[in-house]
Every structure is written in C-alpha cells, then in structure tokens.
Motif scaffolding. Structure first.
Motif, PDB file in Angstrom:
ATOM      1  N   SER A 366       0.508  -1.775  -4.938  1.00 19.24           N
ATOM      2  CA  SER A 366       0.161  -1.105  -3.682  1.00 19.24           C
ATOM      3  C   SER A 366       0.938  -1.655  -2.495  1.00 19.24           C
ATOM      4  CB  SER A 366      -1.345  -1.215  -3.432  1.00 19.24           C
ATOM      5  OG  SER A 366      -1.748  -2.578  -3.368  1.00 19.24           O
ATOM      6  N   PHE A 367       1.180  -2.975  -2.484  1.00 19.90           N
ATOM      7  CA  PHE A 367       1.873  -3.562  -1.337  1.00 19.90           C
ATOM      8  C   PHE A 367       3.356  -3.207  -1.314  1.00 19.90           C
ATOM      9  CE2 PHE A 367       2.807  -6.450  -4.703  1.00 19.90           C
ATOM     10  CZ  PHE A 367       3.939  -7.153  -4.360  1.00 19.90           C
ATOM     11  N   VAL A 368       3.891  -2.733  -2.442  1.00 18.00           N
ATOM     12  CA  VAL A 368       5.306  -2.360  -2.503  1.00 18.00           C
ATOM     13  C   VAL A 368       5.515  -0.933  -2.007  1.00 18.00           C
ATOM     14  CG1 VAL A 368       7.339  -2.300  -4.010  1.00 18.00           C
ATOM     15  CG2 VAL A 368       5.484  -3.868  -4.513  1.00 18.00           C
ATOM     16  N   GLU A 369       4.481  -0.120  -2.065  1.00 19.12           N
ATOM     17  CA  GLU A 369       4.604   1.288  -1.703  1.00 19.12           C
ATOM     18  C   GLU A 369       4.975   1.489  -0.244  1.00 19.12           C
ATOM     19  OE1 GLU A 369       0.869   2.871  -2.900  1.00 19.12           O
ATOM     20  OE2 GLU A 369       1.195   2.445  -5.032  1.00 19.12           O
ATOM     21  N   LYS A 370       4.786   0.463   0.592  1.00 18.32           N
ATOM     22  CA  LYS A 370       5.128   0.569   2.010  1.00 18.32           C
ATOM     23  C   LYS A 370       6.633   0.549   2.248  1.00 18.32           C
ATOM     24  CE  LYS A 370       0.899  -2.012   3.111  1.00 18.32           C
ATOM     25  NZ  LYS A 370       0.346  -3.253   3.719  1.00 18.32           N
ATOM     26  N   LEU A 371       7.393   0.104   1.259  1.00 16.49           N
ATOM     27  CA  LEU A 371       8.841   0.009   1.424  1.00 16.49           C
ATOM     28  C   LEU A 371       9.504   1.361   1.174  1.00 16.49           C
ATOM     29  CD1 LEU A 371       9.635  -3.340  -0.421  1.00 16.49           C
ATOM     30  CD2 LEU A 371       9.703  -2.959   2.040  1.00 16.49           C
ATOM     31  N   ASP A 372      10.434   1.722   2.044  1.00 13.08           N
ATOM     32  CA  ASP A 372      11.172   2.967   1.851  1.00 13.08           C
ATOM     33  C   ASP A 372      12.102   2.834   0.651  1.00 13.08           C
ATOM     34  OD1 ASP A 372       9.992   4.016   4.108  1.00 13.08           O
ATOM     35  OD2 ASP A 372      11.605   3.333   5.450  1.00 13.08           O
ATOM     36  N   GLY A 373      12.198   3.893  -0.110  1.00 20.47           N
ATOM     37  CA  GLY A 373      13.175   3.936  -1.191  1.00 20.47           C
ATOM     38  C   GLY A 373      12.724   3.321  -2.495  1.00 20.47           C
ATOM     39  N   VAL A 374      11.576   2.635  -2.500  1.00 15.23           N
ATOM     40  CA  VAL A 374      11.097   2.012  -3.736  1.00 15.23           C
ATOM     41  C   VAL A 374      10.392   3.070  -4.584  1.00 15.23           C
ATOM     42  CG1 VAL A 374       9.539   0.314  -4.745  1.00 15.23           C
ATOM     43  CG2 VAL A 374      10.884  -0.269  -2.717  1.00 15.23           C
ATOM     44  N   GLU A 375      10.821   3.194  -5.830  1.00 14.03           N
ATOM     45  CA  GLU A 375      10.238   4.180  -6.738  1.00 14.03           C
ATOM     46  C   GLU A 375       9.284   3.489  -7.708  1.00 14.03           C
ATOM     47  OE1 GLU A 375      11.537   7.393 -10.231  1.00 14.03           O
ATOM     48  OE2 GLU A 375      13.073   6.220  -9.171  1.00 14.03           O
ATOM     49  N   ILE A 376       8.075   4.000  -7.791  1.00 14.92           N
ATOM     50  CA  ILE A 376       7.077   3.472  -8.716  1.00 14.92           C
ATOM     51  C   ILE A 376       6.754   4.556  -9.737  1.00 14.92           C
ATOM     52  CG2 ILE A 376       4.738   2.567  -8.969  1.00 14.92           C
ATOM     53  CD1 ILE A 376       5.010   1.488  -6.121  1.00 14.92           C
ATOM     54  N   LYS A 377       6.931   4.235 -10.998  1.00 16.34           N
ATOM     55  CA  LYS A 377       6.720   5.196 -12.068  1.00 16.34           C
ATOM     56  C   LYS A 377       5.930   4.516 -13.183  1.00 16.34           C
ATOM     57  CE  LYS A 377       9.308   8.266 -15.185  1.00 16.34           C
ATOM     58  NZ  LYS A 377      10.679   8.663 -15.627  1.00 16.34           N
ATOM     59  N   ASP A 378       4.875   5.170 -13.637  1.00 15.13           N
ATOM     60  CA  ASP A 378       4.027   4.597 -14.696  1.00 15.13           C
ATOM     61  C   ASP A 378       3.562   3.191 -14.336  1.00 15.13           C
ATOM     62  OD1 ASP A 378       4.338   6.913 -16.241  1.00 15.13           O
ATOM     63  OD2 ASP A 378       6.148   6.134 -17.187  1.00 15.13           O
ATOM     64  N   LYS A 379       3.213   3.013 -13.073  1.00 13.79           N
ATOM     65  CA  LYS A 379       2.658   1.756 -12.556  1.00 13.79           C
ATOM     66  C   LYS A 379       3.635   0.584 -12.631  1.00 13.79           C
ATOM     67  CE  LYS A 379      -2.054   3.184 -13.713  1.00 13.79           C
ATOM     68  NZ  LYS A 379      -3.294   2.851 -14.439  1.00 13.79           N
ATOM     69  N   THR A 380       4.930   0.885 -12.692  1.00 13.36           N
ATOM     70  CA  THR A 380       5.954  -0.159 -12.651  1.00 13.36           C
ATOM     71  C   THR A 380       7.017   0.223 -11.633  1.00 13.36           C
ATOM     72  OG1 THR A 380       7.171   0.877 -14.482  1.00 13.36           O
ATOM     73  CG2 THR A 380       5.643  -0.901 -15.044  1.00 13.36           C
TER      74      THR A 380
END
Length: 547
Positions: A366-380
C-alpha cells in the motif's frame, strides 16, 4: 652375407631432427583448456562461487574460503542452515554416490568465522552516495552489505523492534538458532551500515527527500497471511501461521495453542507451525492438506522430520467449517485425471482447540502505490532487469517482486540490486557477466573418482526435539568438513591432476608450474582427443581446427 656399406636412413637420423616433423599439421580438431561452469554455482540463487571456496576449504584455508563466500553472500551462517540447497540437487557427485554437503561446509566456515572473529573486507573511503534500504530481511541485508562494500553509505529502516525479517519471524529457532541470526546481522552493522528500528515507512518519496538519499531499495517481507472464507462460530480459535510464528519470537506470553492443534495448508510454514505446536506441548498437531504428499510444496526432509516428531497429516482433506466445542467439519477430496483435488461430498469431523491457517503470505504494498509509475500486479511490484520500479531511483527485491520466496533467492536479489544501484548512480547499466558452458555429468570422467559417501549430520534425539527448540541438525567438525570439501569433483575446472600431461602420446602438454595449469604445444598435438577423454573434470574441449 654381406652387409650394406651404408645403414638404413631411419637408423642413422639424429633423434633431435624429429623436432622438424611438426605433427600438428595432421589435426582436424585441437584441444583447448577452458573453465566450464560448475552445476552447483549455476544453481545457486545467490550466485556463490561454490567450487572456489570448496577448493580453498579443501586446502584448510578456512578464512580464505569464508572470504570467498562473503564476496557474494553476507549470511553464510544463515544460508548454511535455512537454504534448501538447490546447489546440492544439481551436484554431479550425486550421480556417483551422493552430493557434496555444501550447506554443511558453508555452515562450518561461518561457525569458524564467528568463533575467530573474521570480518568481511570493506573499503576505507566512502563514495558520498547515500542509499536507503526499507526492510531488514535477507534481501535488504544483502543489498545493504553489497552497497557498503561498493563504498556507499547505507541506512536500513526496519518497522519491527529487531532486524532479520522473515528469517527471525518465519523460521523457527530449531532450524535457525537466534544467536546465528544475531551475529550474522551484527557483522553487517559493524561494517558501518546503520539500522533504524521501529521505523515504518509510509511515504517513500518523503523519506528519500528528508534523508537526502540518492536511491531506495524496498525489501519488505511477506508478512500478511492469505485468508480463506471458512464459516466459523468462534473466530478467536482461528489463527494465522505467520502470526503464531511472530508471537513465538516477540510476545512476552507465547501463544496458547492448546492440546489439539489443526494446521490448514501444505507448505513449509504449515509444517513449521505443526512442529512448533508439538514443542509447545500439543498432544496432537494435525496438518490438513487438500492434495497428496507428492503435490505438497513443503520440502521432503522437513516433512520427514515432522512425521518423526509425531505430527499427523490428513491428506486429500479440506476444512469446510469450524463449529462449536472444538468441532471441525472436513471433507474428503479426490484427485481428478489432471491431478486436481475435487470434493467428494464425504464429510468427517475433527476436534481441535486451535485452527492455524497456513495458506501463504503476501506483501503490504500500500505504501508503494503513492509513487508514480510503480506497477503492482498480483500483489507484487513489477521491476525491470535492474530491479528498478517505474519510479527512477526506487528499486525492489525479495518477496516484493515476482519470484520464488526463499532466503537464498532474496539474498541474490539484494546482491543484483546493489550492483544495479551502483551502476545507476554512475549513470551506467549493470550487465551480469555471461555464464560459461555448464559442466554437466556427461563432461566428466567418473572412473577417476572413488566412492566417498556424504557425511551424515547428527540430529538431536527425538525426545529433545519434541520438547525443546534446540537446533535439530548438528554441524560438522573440522575433520568432516575437510572430508566433505575434498569430495568436490571440481567440475569443469582444472585442478592439475596431470592426467593430460601423462596420457599425451606426443608430449604436447606443457606444465606451467603449480597453480598455473598447462598449455598445449600445437606444433606437435595431433588432435587425437585422448586428453579430453581422460580429463576427470571436463576442463578440456575439442574444437574444430582453424584452417
């Protein structure tokens, strides 16, 4: 009979003139010396040069051997115990008798290092660059260690009260003694890596700016337990496996699991919890698993040890409901033609004081989602081949990225990421060195090696295993460690046995002196291939002659 006045030409020629007969011109192939890649090295997720440090250990150069390990792996005391040693699964020696006990020699070397106070080599000058590592599990520790060896200042932020991550909270002490974890981590701290405990990161960009960090490496472990919707009338009786193991490490009052414990799952964590329950005094610890043993992801030796300790397993069974009074409704499963478990409708009842869910873990992203451009897929978090996220200067590894979740894989990620970060700081790109051809068993000449079965490590007696958290598997003494190191076949790399020198019919092999190996004199080599055929370790290859 009258003899001729002149002797036959072949008798009168001076033997020295045979040097004029350059028989190398007959060749269609020539032998070359080469270093092939040992299969153990190739299989190591941490990228250790296993054969190199085994060769040093074989000569009794223990500190040199340990320093060679430390080039790639900062946690040999931990890896020698917690790694599932894929290197040994790949070891060519298994096709002669049994694989070299690589993990046991690695463990012995780190035990020596801790006893003698050996320290890893660290540069005296700093680069002026600062890197933040978030998480102090194996991947974070590995990245911090390698970045420090590359000359950078490193700070680790750890949300918990102690460092170690899942090595401390996910692996029980009977497999990984805590003094070993402490000392391996302290060694990294002594190199100048700063640890900030009880520091949870909620905003990466803000922390990066506030600390003046040039790059960030994210290495949060998989601490969040997977959930499954099982009807229950008493949720208090259902615990998650990660929570149980964490409480064993941190809580003043250890978890009360009761007399009968049911563990739902089939991985190593499920086995660890069941074995822990037995040590906590449970009369029965039962693993409920919806598939059979052949499909169980837990490692065989872990399951064997659990069964020896009295853990029970209900194969092809799933939990349907957790009812009143300790009653658990389970359903029998059957495998279909594709090997998938299918419900049979056949129900049964178990009794348990506690049900522990061990159905895998995930990472809090959740704390990484604030960064622009970061892709999260299948909880990784998705990263490129440099372990960098979509946010420049923010890297990630270990459990946070798509991969097998083991200590060794995490250590390898940390090393690779550290080298990629170092390159990125210099506006460059890290390129992994190309691998040599693997020296598989077909490249060897096993006739030259005698049988020498693997050393059997002693185990704690069964009653003490059930009642204490003492380490189950004992280490090697110096005699056994030397023996194990000497079982190495040196696959693909010349160890100067002199075979090629002795069997060459043309005396075309030249000895260059101890440690310098050999070279071929191609003026006289006919390319017969005897040297290749008789090389024990596969360090000679026949290649087409250049015309």
């Amino acid at each position: 009979m009258t003899l001729p006045t002149t002797a036959p030409f072949a008798i009168t020629v001076d033997v020295g003139t045979s040097l004029d007969n350059h028989t190398g011109t007959w060749r269609t192939e020539r032998p070359v010396y080469l270093d092939r890649l040992p299969p153990c090295n190739n299989a190591c997720p941490a990228g250790e040069n296993i054969q190199a440090w085994l060769a040093l250990a074989e000569e009794g150069k223990y500190e040199d051997a340990w320093q060679e390990i430390m080039v790639n792996n900062p946690l040999p005391g931990i890896m020698g115990r917690a790694c599932y040693h894929p290197c040994e699964n790949a070891c060519n020696r298994k096709d002669i008798d049994s694989p070299v006990s690589i993990h046991a020699v690695e463990r012995f070397l780190d035990d020596q290092a801790r006893k003698e106070g050996w320290t890893p080599r660290v540069p005296s000058e700093l680069s002026g660059k600062k890197i933040l590592v978030v998480g102090s599990g194996p991947s974070g520790l590995s990245a911090a260690y390698h970045l420090r060896r590359l000359g950078h200042s490193v700070t680790i932020y750890e949300a918990g009260p102690v460092a170690g991550g899942m090595m401390r909270f996910g692996i029980p002490a009977y497999r990984l003694p805590r003094d070993v974890v402490e000392e391996n981590i302290q060694r990294i701290a002594n190199m100048g890596v700063d640890f900030v405990l009880n520091k949870k990161v909620d905003d990466i960009a803000a922390e990066k700016e506030a600390g003046g960090f040039d790059a960030v490496f994210l290495a949060i472990g998989a601490h969040l337990a997977n959930r499954v919707n099982i009807p229950t009338v008493d949720a208090g009786r259902m615990l998650d496996a990660v929570g149980v193991l964490r409480d064993m490490e941190t809580a003043e009052d250890k978890p009360m699991l009761g007399r009968r414990v049911v563990v739902y799952g089939g991985g190593n964590t499920a086995v660890d919890v069941a074995r822990t329950a037995k040590r906590m005094g449970a009369e029965e610890a039962i693993i409920v698993y919806r598939r059979n043993r052949d499909q169980m992801p837990a490692h065989d030796f872990e399951m064997d040890e659990a069964l020896e300790e009295g853990v029970l397993v209900n194969w092809l069974t799933t939990i349907k409901e957790v009812g009143d009074g300790g009653k658990i409704m389970v359903e029998k499963m059957a495998l279909d033609e594709n090997g998938r478990p299918q419900p049979t409708g056949e129900l049964d009842e178990l009794e348990a004081d506690t049900v522990v869910m061990a159905l895998g873990q995930n990472v809090d992203t959740s704390f990484v989602e604030k960064l622009d451009g970061v892709e999260i897929k299948d909880k990784t978090i998705q990263v490129n081949d440099q372990f960098m996220t979509g946010e420049p200067g923010v890297f990630a590894g270990g459990d946070m990225v798509p991969s097998e979740r083991t200590v060794t894989v995490a250590v390898g990620h940390g090393k690779h990421a550290a080298r990629a970060i170092h390159a990125w700081l210099h506006l460059e790109r890290y390129e992994k060195p190309e691998k040599n051809e693997v020296a598989d068993f077909s490249k060897l000449n096993p006739w030259y090696y005698t049988d020498a079965p693997e050393t059997v490590q002693n185990m704690l007696d069964i009653e003490r295993r059930k009642a204490t958290f003492g380490e189950v598997l004992s280490g090697l003494d110096e005699t056994n460690a030397l023996y194990e190191a000497r079982r190495c076949l040196s696959c693909g790399n010349c160890f100067e046995c002199d075979n090629c020198y002795g069997v060459c019919p043309d005396n075309a092999v030249i000895k260059l002196g101890p440690g310098k190996r050999f070279e071929f004199d191609y003026e006289y080599c006919k390319g017969c291939g005897i040297c290749e055929a008789e090389c024990p370790c596969g360090a000679i290859k026949m290649v087409p002659e250049e015309i």
